[in-house]
Design a protein around this motif. Structure first.
Motif, PDB file in Angstrom:
ATOM      1  N   UNK B  96      35.638  81.791  88.754  1.00  0.00           N
ATOM      2  CA  UNK B  96      35.278  82.637  87.617  1.00  0.00           C
ATOM      3  C   UNK B  96      35.846  84.042  87.786  1.00  0.00           C
ATOM      4  N   UNK B  97      35.851  84.508  89.032  1.00  0.00           N
ATOM      5  CA  UNK B  97      36.383  85.844  89.288  1.00  0.00           C
ATOM      6  C   UNK B  97      37.871  85.888  88.939  1.00  0.00           C
ATOM      7  N   UNK B  99      39.528  83.891  86.954  1.00  0.00           N
ATOM      8  CA  UNK B  99      39.738  83.696  85.529  1.00  0.00           C
ATOM      9  C   UNK B  99      39.396  84.960  84.743  1.00  0.00           C
ATOM     10  N   UNK B 100      38.327  85.662  85.128  1.00  0.00           N
ATOM     11  CA  UNK B 100      37.937  86.882  84.423  1.00  0.00           C
ATOM     12  C   UNK B 100      38.826  88.061  84.780  1.00  0.00           C
ATOM     13  N   UNK B 101      39.069  88.218  86.077  1.00  0.00           N
ATOM     14  CA  UNK B 101      39.819  89.382  86.542  1.00  0.00           C
ATOM     15  C   UNK B 101      41.252  89.388  86.003  1.00  0.00           C
ATOM     16  N   UNK B 103      42.267  88.211  83.169  1.00  0.00           N
ATOM     17  CA  UNK B 103      42.226  88.612  81.761  1.00  0.00           C
ATOM     18  C   UNK B 103      41.930  90.106  81.644  1.00  0.00           C
ATOM     19  N   UNK B 104      40.936  90.578  82.416  1.00  0.00           N
ATOM     20  CA  UNK B 104      40.557  91.987  82.363  1.00  0.00           C
ATOM     21  C   UNK B 104      41.739  92.875  82.756  1.00  0.00           C
ATOM     22  N   UNK B 105      42.421  92.520  83.828  1.00  0.00           N
ATOM     23  CA  UNK B 105      43.555  93.332  84.302  1.00  0.00           C
ATOM     24  C   UNK B 105      44.735  93.242  83.344  1.00  0.00           C
ATOM     25  N   UNK B 107      44.574  92.820  80.206  1.00  0.00           N
ATOM     26  CA  UNK B 107      44.237  93.658  79.048  1.00  0.00           C
ATOM     27  C   UNK B 107      44.427  95.132  79.385  1.00  0.00           C
ATOM     28  N   UNK B 108      44.022  95.500  80.609  1.00  0.00           N
ATOM     29  CA  UNK B 108      44.124  96.900  81.024  1.00  0.00           C
ATOM     30  C   UNK B 108      45.586  97.320  81.201  1.00  0.00           C
ATOM     31  N   UNK B 113      45.357  90.107  75.920  1.00  0.00           N
ATOM     32  CA  UNK B 113      44.542  89.116  76.626  1.00  0.00           C
ATOM     33  C   UNK B 113      45.182  87.730  76.576  1.00  0.00           C
TER      34      UNK B 113
END
Lengths: 338, 297
Positions: B96-97, B99-101, B103-105, B107-108, B113
């Motif tokens: 999960x980390x 997969x989330x990280x 996308x978050x990075x 986007x940043x 995304x």
């Protein structure tokens, strides 16, 4: 067999989760204070936001009950993502055929979704029983294949051409749950979720079958020697687990979405799993755990709407919770599943 | 042009699977079911292309991906071994980390995304290894692949050597069979397991890098279950390095076939995407049925 609620552990986890929010916001946001403001206060600003925040509790509670029942019976059900989505879809489709039946139609449609997801999960239980196939892997694989099949059905044969969304037709008004706090999404679904907690708690703690299920989870060897039907208790917890995931999906259609929107439930299964872990699989503890997680979820949604971070920031928080929650060093007594 | 395009592309497609499975073999043999291959591979895919993009060097990019993926593996390893957290839950956390990280990075860094295409990234070098070509029948399948394909074979040999011809490998395998023996000899099983996690991380980083760098783009969740398939590759390969090679080829062939089927028949894309999951499930079921029958007799 009953484990007491370990308050210090819960506090440590909550603190770690909040710390993870603050640190990731400071690292990722151009305006961290504004982002944090919306994250922590956004969900509480007015009845619209409070209602939406409480509304997501319902799905989390049903899903967390699903994961917990399998866990209490000694099985891992990692198929929540697909079982929620599949249950939602089957419940939606069932409403189209059942509409003429009147008052019994809504519960029947929900049961159809629950039955479907229950059978999907029980299939993994069957494979485990018959050949010892690892249910952790089969639930996951079946779930992801199922998501893709439902995606096809929602975007193809069951697509409603009159909307811009990739979604099925809307369910008839008779199936839609009553709203509690308009204009928010909060519906009576939350009340059903709380009722489900009472029922599951009663089942696990006061019924013979629930006792046997827990004994199976606690020590399968001992359960075998005590004359418990081990085969049945490999299938049954998985069936119940899938059924509750299916209900989670059905309730979010009847209460919130009113149609199966493509991938609407993405992430719900993992969030419910997080709630179950925080609650350490105890039905009553699921209520405050769901409240906490729904708050985090609403917070990250608000931060995304009003600031410059994306919703996925919540999976960082989730990961932090998952890394620590089962630690044997953080809790005083070792549990069987870590 | 290859004589058997389906077989030839299977050899290429199996590379990320083979790499992740080889890494996962280390954790598996030390007695841990590591479901985080997926997440580690995803991080490897993201970090390798991003670092290559920023450093302008394939070597540095992959090296940094290797190190950061090993860091991720170390976090999971520490939580599992030293905090004594449940390995399935820490594995989920890692997935999960990642997969989330990613996308978050993404986007940043790129304000996006979805799919991020890196135009400046050069195509992976294709290697010419003339001696391979002279091998009868097989020769045709072995040539004309990019760097990482050959790297995966080399790393498989390294794994074979490490596991079966060094004291480290012997001890690692003995933990999986019987932890007590190692303890009684004065070794720290957790130290060996930690090294196994780090090796798994490194191999998964290569596996992920193969996915993103050969495409020149990062796609969210582009590993799409490959880490889970790699687990089944380990089981199907009977937990032996050369078995992995064969098993990975079977899955590579299935994947190549579903790519082919997509073009040849009018099958909805969702079903094509579902094939790897269903095929893996069937192999998993068949394998456990076979094993339980053998145990029974």
């Amino acid at each position: 067999m009953e484990r007491k609620i370990d308050l210090p552990l819960i506090l440590v986890i909550i603190l770690l989760a909040l710390l993870a929010v603050v640190i990731s916001v400071f690292l990722l946001s151009g305006d961290p204070l504004r982002t944090l403001h919306y994250f922590f206060l956004g969900p509480l600003k007015g009845r619209y936001y409070i209602g939406n925040f409480l509304n997501s509790m319902g799905v989390l509670i049903f899903g967390a009950l699903g994961f917990s029942i399998a866990m209490q019976g000694g099985s891992f059900n990692l198929g929540g993502e697909g079982q929620i989505y599949g249950g939602a879809f089957v419940a939606t489709i069932a409403t189209f055929g059942l509409a003429r039946l009147g008052v019994v139609a809504p519960p029947l449609a929900l049961l159809a979704g629950a039955l479907f997801s229950g059978l999907i999960a029980a299939l993994s239980g069957f494979l485990k029983l018959r050949w010892g196939t690892n249910e952790l892997i089969t639930t996951f694989l079946i779930s992801y294949a199922l998501i893709l099949v439902v995606n096809y059905l929602v975007g193809g044969p069951f697509l409603d051409p009159t909307t811009n969304l990739i979604a099925t037709r809307k369910i008839a008004p008779q199936f839609q749950l009553a709203k509690i706090l308009e204009p928010s999404n909060l519906s009576t679904g939350l009340i059903y979720a709380l009722l489900a907690v009472v029922v599951v708690s009663f089942y696990l703690n006061r019924s013979r079958s629930g006792f046997e299920l827990k004994m199976m989870g606690y020590n399968p060897q001992f359960a075998l020697y005590s004359g418990i039907r081990v085969g049945w208790y490999t299938l049954w917890p998985m069936f119940l687990s899938g059924a509750f995931y299916g209900l989670a999906g059905g309730i979010s259609i009847f209460g919130t979405y009113h149609a199966t929107v493509k991938e609407f439930s993405s992430g719900m299964g993992w969030n419910a799993l997080a709630v179950a872990l925080i609650a350490r699989y105890r039905p009553w503890a699921i209520v405050p755990a769901a409240l906490f997680f729904a708050y985090l979820e609403a917070g990250s949604r608000n931060a995304m709407l009003h600031s410059d971070v994306t919703f996925e920031i919540i999976s960082i928080v989730q990961a932090v919770i998952f890394f620590f929650i089962t630690s044997a060093l953080l809790k005083k007594r070792g549990g069987r599943h870590g | 042009m290859a004589k058997f395009p389906l077989l030839h592309s299977a050899v290429s497609i199996m590379t990320p699977l083979l790499l992740a499975a080889t890494g996962g073999l280390f954790t598996e043999l030390s007695g841990m079911l590591n479901i985080a291959l997926e997440g580690m591979m995803l991080w490897g895919a993201f970090s390798s292309i991003v670092f290559t993009h920023y450093t302008g060097s394939l070597f540095l990019g992959v090296l940094l991906a290797l190190l950061t993926t090993m860091l991720l593996a170390a976090i999971m390893g520490s939580a599992t071994l030293y905090l004594r957290s449940n390995i399935f839950i820490t594995g989920l956390a890692t997935n999960l980390l990642a997969s989330g990280l990613t996308v978050v990075l993404s986007y940043r860094m790129f304000g996006n995304k979805g799919v991020v295409v890196f135009k400046g990234i050069k195509e992976l070098p294709y290697l010419k290894i003339p001696p391979l070509q002279s091998i009868p029948i097989l020769g045709d399948l072995l040539i004309g692949h990019h760097l990482f394909v050959y790297l995966s074979w080399f790393l498989l040999l390294v794994a074979l050597f490490l596991l079966y011809h060094t004291p480290f490998g012997l001890r690692l395998r003995s933990i999986g069979d019987n932890e007590e023996v190692l303890l009684s000899l004065g070794h720290q099983p957790n130290l060996y397991r930690m090294v196994a996690f780090l090796i798994a991380g490194a191999f998964c980083a290569f596996g992920g890098a193969t996915l993103s760098l050969s495409l020149g783009a990062f796609v969210p969740n582009m590993t799409s279950g490959k880490g889970w398939i790699a687990l089944v590759v380990i089981f199907l390969g009977q937990r032996r390095p050369l078995g992995l090679l064969l098993a990975a080829f079977v899955f590579g062939l299935a994947d190549a076939f579903s790519n082919y089927a997509q073009g040849a028949f009018n099958i909805p894309a969702e079903f094509i995407l579902a094939i790897p999951y269903v095929f893996t499930l069937l192999v998993m079921i068949g394998l456990s049925a076979f094993n339980s029958r053998r145990r029974g007799s």
